[in-house]
Design a protein around this motif. Structure first.
Motif, PDB file in Angstrom:
ATOM      1  N   LYS A 230       0.830  -1.205   0.000  1.00  0.00           N
ATOM      2  CA  LYS A 230       0.000   0.000   0.000  1.00  0.00           C
ATOM      3  C   LYS A 230       0.868   1.261   0.000  1.00  0.00           C
ATOM      4  CE  LYS A 230      -3.959  -2.191   2.255  1.00  0.00           C
ATOM      5  NZ  LYS A 230      -4.927  -2.146   3.398  1.00  0.00           N
ATOM      6  N   ALA A 231       1.851   1.262  -0.852  1.00  0.00           N
ATOM      7  CA  ALA A 231       2.735   2.422  -0.996  1.00  0.00           C
ATOM      8  C   ALA A 231       2.222   3.336  -2.099  1.00  0.00           C
ATOM      9  CB  ALA A 231       4.157   1.967  -1.312  1.00  0.00           C
ATOM     10  N   SER A 232       2.415   4.630  -1.925  1.00  0.00           N
ATOM     11  CA  SER A 232       2.091   5.599  -2.974  1.00  0.00           C
ATOM     12  C   SER A 232       2.638   6.950  -2.561  1.00  0.00           C
ATOM     13  CB  SER A 232       0.578   5.712  -3.198  1.00  0.00           C
ATOM     14  OG  SER A 232      -0.033   6.442  -2.140  1.00  0.00           O
ATOM     15  N   MET A 233       2.622   7.883  -3.499  1.00  0.00           N
ATOM     16  CA  MET A 233       2.940   9.274  -3.181  1.00  0.00           C
ATOM     17  C   MET A 233       1.643  10.064  -3.373  1.00  0.00           C
ATOM     18  SD  MET A 233       3.752  12.583  -3.692  1.00  0.00           S
ATOM     19  CE  MET A 233       3.734  12.848  -5.450  1.00  0.00           C
ATOM     20  N   SER A 234       0.931  10.262  -2.258  1.00  0.00           N
ATOM     21  CA  SER A 234      -0.348  10.986  -2.286  1.00  0.00           C
ATOM     22  C   SER A 234      -1.305  10.392  -3.313  1.00  0.00           C
ATOM     23  CB  SER A 234      -0.110  12.475  -2.573  1.00  0.00           C
ATOM     24  OG  SER A 234       0.723  13.046  -1.601  1.00  0.00           O
ATOM     25  N   GLY A 235      -1.311   9.057  -3.401  1.00  0.00           N
ATOM     26  CA  GLY A 235      -2.219   8.366  -4.306  1.00  0.00           C
ATOM     27  C   GLY A 235      -1.619   8.021  -5.650  1.00  0.00           C
ATOM     28  N   TYR A 236      -0.506   8.639  -5.996  1.00  0.00           N
ATOM     29  CA  TYR A 236       0.154   8.330  -7.268  1.00  0.00           C
ATOM     30  C   TYR A 236       1.032   7.085  -7.113  1.00  0.00           C
ATOM     31  CZ  TYR A 236      -1.162  12.859  -9.279  1.00  0.00           C
ATOM     32  OH  TYR A 236      -1.859  13.942  -9.775  1.00  0.00           O
ATOM     33  N   ALA A 237       1.115   6.277  -8.184  1.00  0.00           N
ATOM     34  CA  ALA A 237       1.974   5.084  -8.243  1.00  0.00           C
ATOM     35  C   ALA A 237       1.674   4.121  -7.106  1.00  0.00           C
ATOM     36  CB  ALA A 237       3.448   5.477  -8.235  1.00  0.00           C
ATOM     37  N   SER A 238       0.414   3.939  -6.788  1.00  0.00           N
ATOM     38  CA  SER A 238       0.051   3.073  -5.669  1.00  0.00           C
ATOM     39  C   SER A 238       0.334   1.615  -5.993  1.00  0.00           C
ATOM     40  CB  SER A 238      -1.425   3.257  -5.318  1.00  0.00           C
ATOM     41  OG  SER A 238      -2.235   2.949  -6.424  1.00  0.00           O
ATOM     42  N   GLY A 239       0.705   0.854  -4.962  1.00  0.00           N
ATOM     43  CA  GLY A 239       1.018  -0.559  -5.133  1.00  0.00           C
ATOM     44  C   GLY A 239       2.036  -1.007  -4.107  1.00  0.00           C
ATOM     45  N   ILE A 240       2.859  -1.981  -4.476  1.00  0.00           N
ATOM     46  CA  ILE A 240       3.892  -2.508  -3.588  1.00  0.00           C
ATOM     47  C   ILE A 240       5.228  -1.890  -3.993  1.00  0.00           C
ATOM     48  CG2 ILE A 240       5.054  -4.570  -2.747  1.00  0.00           C
ATOM     49  CD1 ILE A 240       2.577  -6.167  -3.612  1.00  0.00           C
ATOM     50  N   ALA A 241       5.823  -1.147  -3.087  1.00  0.00           N
ATOM     51  CA  ALA A 241       7.149  -0.569  -3.350  1.00  0.00           C
ATOM     52  C   ALA A 241       8.218  -1.546  -2.878  1.00  0.00           C
ATOM     53  CB  ALA A 241       7.307   0.758  -2.626  1.00  0.00           C
ATOM     54  N   LYS A 242       9.277  -1.697  -3.653  1.00  0.00           N
ATOM     55  CA  LYS A 242      10.374  -2.582  -3.273  1.00  0.00           C
ATOM     56  C   LYS A 242      11.620  -2.190  -4.044  1.00  0.00           C
ATOM     57  CE  LYS A 242       8.210  -5.885  -6.391  1.00  0.00           C
ATOM     58  NZ  LYS A 242       7.048  -4.987  -6.560  1.00  0.00           N
ATOM     59  N   GLY A 243      12.758  -2.453  -3.436  1.00  0.00           N
ATOM     60  CA  GLY A 243      14.010  -2.189  -4.105  1.00  0.00           C
ATOM     61  C   GLY A 243      14.391  -3.324  -5.044  1.00  0.00           C
ATOM     62  N   VAL A 244      15.468  -3.108  -5.784  1.00  0.00           N
ATOM     63  CA  VAL A 244      15.916  -4.126  -6.743  1.00  0.00           C
ATOM     64  C   VAL A 244      16.445  -5.356  -6.013  1.00  0.00           C
ATOM     65  CG1 VAL A 244      17.520  -4.585  -8.636  1.00  0.00           C
ATOM     66  CG2 VAL A 244      16.420  -2.344  -8.450  1.00  0.00           C
ATOM     67  N   GLY A 481      -3.971  11.096 -13.053  1.00  0.00           N
ATOM     68  CA  GLY A 481      -3.553  10.101 -12.073  1.00  0.00           C
ATOM     69  C   GLY A 481      -2.447   9.218 -12.621  1.00  0.00           C
ATOM     70  N   THR A 482      -2.483   7.932 -12.286  1.00  0.00           N
ATOM     71  CA  THR A 482      -1.428   6.996 -12.673  1.00  0.00           C
ATOM     72  C   THR A 482      -1.899   6.138 -13.848  1.00  0.00           C
ATOM     73  OG1 THR A 482      -0.666   6.880 -10.398  1.00  0.00           O
ATOM     74  CG2 THR A 482       0.094   5.149 -11.885  1.00  0.00           C
ATOM     75  N   VAL A 483      -1.072   6.062 -14.886  1.00  0.00           N
ATOM     76  CA  VAL A 483      -1.394   5.250 -16.065  1.00  0.00           C
ATOM     77  C   VAL A 483      -0.250   4.271 -16.293  1.00  0.00           C
ATOM     78  CG1 VAL A 483      -1.838   5.268 -18.536  1.00  0.00           C
ATOM     79  CG2 VAL A 483      -2.774   7.087 -17.100  1.00  0.00           C
ATOM     80  N   LEU A 484      -0.587   2.976 -16.442  1.00  0.00           N
ATOM     81  CA  LEU A 484       0.411   1.930 -16.695  1.00  0.00           C
ATOM     82  C   LEU A 484       0.338   1.466 -18.145  1.00  0.00           C
ATOM     83  CD1 LEU A 484      -0.105  -0.248 -13.480  1.00  0.00           C
ATOM     84  CD2 LEU A 484       1.537   1.603 -13.830  1.00  0.00           C
ATOM     85  N   GLY A 485       1.398   0.774 -18.565  1.00  0.00           N
ATOM     86  CA  GLY A 485       1.425   0.225 -19.922  1.00  0.00           C
ATOM     87  C   GLY A 485       1.764   1.242 -20.985  1.00  0.00           C
ATOM     88  N   ILE A 486       2.466   2.307 -20.605  1.00  0.00           N
ATOM     89  CA  ILE A 486       2.827   3.363 -21.554  1.00  0.00           C
ATOM     90  C   ILE A 486       3.762   2.807 -22.628  1.00  0.00           C
ATOM     91  CG2 ILE A 486       4.062   5.555 -21.788  1.00  0.00           C
ATOM     92  CD1 ILE A 486       1.369   5.865 -20.459  1.00  0.00           C
TER      93      ILE A 486
END
Length: 772
Positions: A230-244, A481-486
């Motif tokens: 449940k990571a995001s920046m004020s609702g942008y790029a919401s999802g699971i954040a993780k490092g490489v 907002g956030t758009v994927l698959g660009i």
């Protein structure tokens, strides 16, 4: 009394007499910080440590800042230019250089690199478990959940580092994930005492490893952050954040200070300490801020990195943010991995809607109250001809002109988000940030304080024309907002540092690109997402762009490869990344240069875009030893004394001068003199090491640009259990008097070795240079 002891007592006596005149020298000369490279073999045995020697024979101990003894032998001290010049003549001093200030090069990206859960490199490397990444940056916010040590095993036994105490930081802030944290400020304090630039502001900064800026927390979590749901920046790029490399261990080395930059003497001290501590990877998103690179023997990043690499430590560095200008790439040493920036397949669109129905595409991370389709007058203050007003600089806007309007501001001279604050103070309701020609169509998202978005150069010109010519120009901004698959992605970021290599064009730089645009990662609680003092918002994650963000992707990738292949050298790890990199985008077409909208070249992307799904099994690697680097330095004209400044140990160059292009690099650069007439030819020698199946046969495939013939001998490489290395020769010949170089000033081809499963690709650059 022996003559040996008498000699050194005499030296001490002269030093005492000399030191009595220091106050007079100070009165007429400015004290500066200098770094001294000293021949450690010259230390007299009567001194128990180098520090005692330096403090007795070279400088007052109270004026010595750092003593270096791992990747570099010497010290830094505050002296007058006259004192430094006098010490430069000491027989044990190999080099002296003045301390300089450097700048920082400022979720979904691991998947975009080809990483997948429970399989491939993540699985085979156990997510980088037990590999230690040292991050040289602005420190760390240790409480962030990206640095949780849940379910991690004990700290690796080889770790010798520590957690230093300071303001709001104690050893208890470290854990099994963040296993070390140090800060380096002596050079910074000495530089700051000489003027306001470089001074540490204690009202906004912590004199400890704690991160008051956010940049260091962001880069550290990009490289090795744990899973954060449940990571995001004020609702942008919401999802699971993780490092490489989510299970890799982190050590933070704070060398950069909020608003004060990063000083060479502190960076070199961090290299010295980190290698001694036992890091496996160093991530340094720092470099010159003007695209100009110093010779290697005057560049502490290059010197420190050489010492690290010679001890088996992989060093990843950022390519700089001075693109799209040619020759803007920085961190050029061939033992460094130099990383440029590309986009990923995620974007944050915003649309400017004009009263005449036109829609202008832009990007934004604005998360406040929307405009809800309401139309507002639109104005461009630059119509008056005042440059400061067109740039929306502080106090430049007339409230009578901008109040209640959407203001068009030109990009440049001040922070992008700060322009919006100027508009807000003047009574504006929104801002459109227009790129100039130098930025082209390259866009990055910002967490604006008012409704605002960025648009490209052409769109900006269209908006300015509309605001000037329309009788009643009005507009609104819609935030998507956030758009994927660009598609296309990746695209080469317009700001990413570009080749050719300004020091040694025989080495193609940057080496490769990685995600560096709109990257979500952990953030400090000390400042808001814009970094402005007036931004009182706080966010757990932030979205940033820069080659600073690309560099830790490669650092994390190196940790994964190091975990999967502990015996691989830094050069082998780099080779695996470069020879398997993507040179096409997600449309399977040539990658686009964001600044021009046209196809990019290896000057922009080096070997290509990092693809860890393939790097885990490269087939063949181009390995390089410390002796190879010494021969390269001999080849570019460095003498033994200059080389020893970098290498630490005395060296001798071969009787026959080597050629710099024959360094066993995974790319090739053919430089032809413009004065030569008729066909021109250049030969390269390379050696590859088989790291795949022991019985393998590789065949070469050549891509030659028009007007150039590229051949390879032998065209087939046969490996066996007892034959792991094979050498070959590449010949590049132009069949015309003058090469028809493209717009970039170069032509590009490639050589690929394949055994039917692996494809080991090397870029080849061909250009002409004027003879000296």
């Amino acid at each position: 009394m022996s003559s040996f002891v008498s000699k050194h007592l005499l030296l001490l006596f002269f030093f005492f007499i000399f030191s009595n005149f220091l106050p007079e020298l100070h009165a007429v000369s400015t004290v500066k910080t200098y770094i001294f490279r000293v021949d450690s073999e010259s230390k007299p045995s009567i001194f128990p440590t180098s520090y005692h020697w330096y403090g007795s024979e070279f400088a007052d101990p109270l004026r010595i800042l750092h003593v270096y003894d791992t990747v570099f032998h010497g010290f830094s001290a505050t002296l007058t230019p006259e004192e430094a010049d006098a010490l430069s003549n000491h027989p044990a001093v190999l080099a002296v250089f003045e301390d300089h200030r450097r700048e920082l090069h400022t979720t979904r990206s691991p998947q975009f690199l080809g990483l997948r859960n429970q399989r491939g490199l993540w699985s085979e490397s156990d997510y980088g478990s037990d590999v230690i990444i040292g991050v040289f940056d602005t420190g760390v916010w240790p409480e962030h959940r990206s640095f949780s040590d849940l379910n991690l095993g004990p700290v690796p036994a080889r770790w010798k580092g520590t957690c230093e105490s300071g303001v709001r930081f104690t050893p208890k802030n470290c854990n099994r994930k963040l296993i070390g944290a140090r800060f380096f400020s002596k050079g910074q304090q000495a530089g700051g005492s000489m003027g306001p630039i470089g001074a540490i502001n204690d009202t906004v900064e912590f004199r400890s490893p704690r991160d008051a800026d956010g940049h260091g927390t962001h880069t550290a979590s990009t490289a090795a952050g744990r899973y954060a749901f449940k990571a995001s920046m004020s609702g942008y790029a919401s999802g699971i954040a993780k490092g490489v490399a989510p299970k890799a261990r982190l050590a933070a080395y704070k060398v950069c200070w909020k608003g004060a930059g990063c000083f060479d003497s502190d960076i070199l001290a961090a290299f010295d300490t980190a290698v001694s501590d036992g890091v496996d990877v160093i991530s340094i998103s720092i470099g010159g801020g003007d695209g100009v690179s110093s010779p290697y023997y005057l560049d502490p990043i290059a010197i420190g990195a050489y010492g690290a690499v010679s001890k088996g430590v992989f060093v990843s560095s950022s390519a700089g943010n001075d693109g799209p200008n040619a020759m803007s790439v920085t961190n050029l040493a061939p033992w460094l991995v130099t990383v440029g920036a590309g986009t990923i397949d995620r974007n944050f669109p915003a649309t400017v809607i004009l009263a005449d129905g036109r829609k202008i595409s832009g990007v934004s991370l604005y998360a406040g109250a929307p405009l809800n389709g309401k139309m507002f007058p639109i104005v461009y203050p630059g119509r008056t001809g005042a440059l400061s007003a067109s740039l929306c600089m502080e106090h430049s806007l007339d409230p009578n002109i901008v109040r209640g309007k959407i203001v068009i501001c030109d990009r440049g001279s001040s922070p992008r988000v700060a322009k919006g604050l100027v508009v807000k103070k003047a009574g504006g309701v929104g801002m459109i940030l227009a790129n100039g020609i130098s930025n082209g169509e390259g866009l990055v998202g910002d967490a604006h304080l008012i409704p605002a978005c960025a648009v490209g150069s052409e769109e900006g010109d269209a908006l300015k024309a509309y605001a000037s010519s329309s009788k009643n120009p009005t507009a609104t901004i819609n935030f998507v907002g956030t758009v994927l698959g660009i598609k296309p992605a990746p695209v080469i970021a317009s700001f990413s540092g570009r080749g050719p290599n300004g020091l040694n064009p025989e080495i193609l730089k940057p080496d490769l690109i990685a995600p560096g645009v709109n990257i979500l990662a952990a953030w400090t609680e000390a400042v808001g997402p814009t970094g402005l003092d007036s931004d009182m918002r706080r966010t757990e994650f932030n979205i940033l762009s820069g080659t600073s963000m690309a560099c830790p992707h490669v650092s994390g990738a190196a940790a994964l490869l190091k975990s999967a292949y502990p015996d691989w050298s830094p050069a082998a790890i780099r080779s695996a990344m470069m020879t398997t990199a993507n040179v096409v985008d997600n449309r399977n077409q040539s990658m686009i240069d964001e600044s021009t909208g046209k196809s990019s070249t290896p000057y922009d992307f080096g070997a290509g875009h990092l693809n860890l799904g393939r790097a885990m099994d490269p087939g063949l690697v181009y390995d390089i030893t410390s002796n190879d680097y010494v021969n390269f330095l001999c080849a570019i004209g460095y003498g033994p004394k200059l080389i020893q400044v970098i290498s630490r140990s005395p060296v001798s160059c071969p009787w026959k001068k080597p050629l710099p292009e024959n360094l066993n690099y995974p790319s090739l650069a053919a430089l032809f003199s413009t004065s030569s007439k008729g066909p021109k030819s250049k030969r390269f020698f390379r050696t590859v090491t088989n790291v795949g199946p022991s019985n393998a046969v590789y065949r070469a495939t050549i891509e030659s640009p028009r007007g150039v013939i590229i051949t390879v001998k032998p065209a087939k490489l046969v490996f066996a259990p007892t034959v792991r290395k094979q050498s070959f020769m590449v010949t590049v010949t132009t069949n015309t008097k003058n090469i028809a170089l493209g717009q970039s000033g170069a032509l590009f081809g490639s050589i690929s070795w394949s055994d039917g499963k692996h494809v080991v690709r090397s870029s080849i650059m061909i250009t002409e240079i004027d003879p000296l």
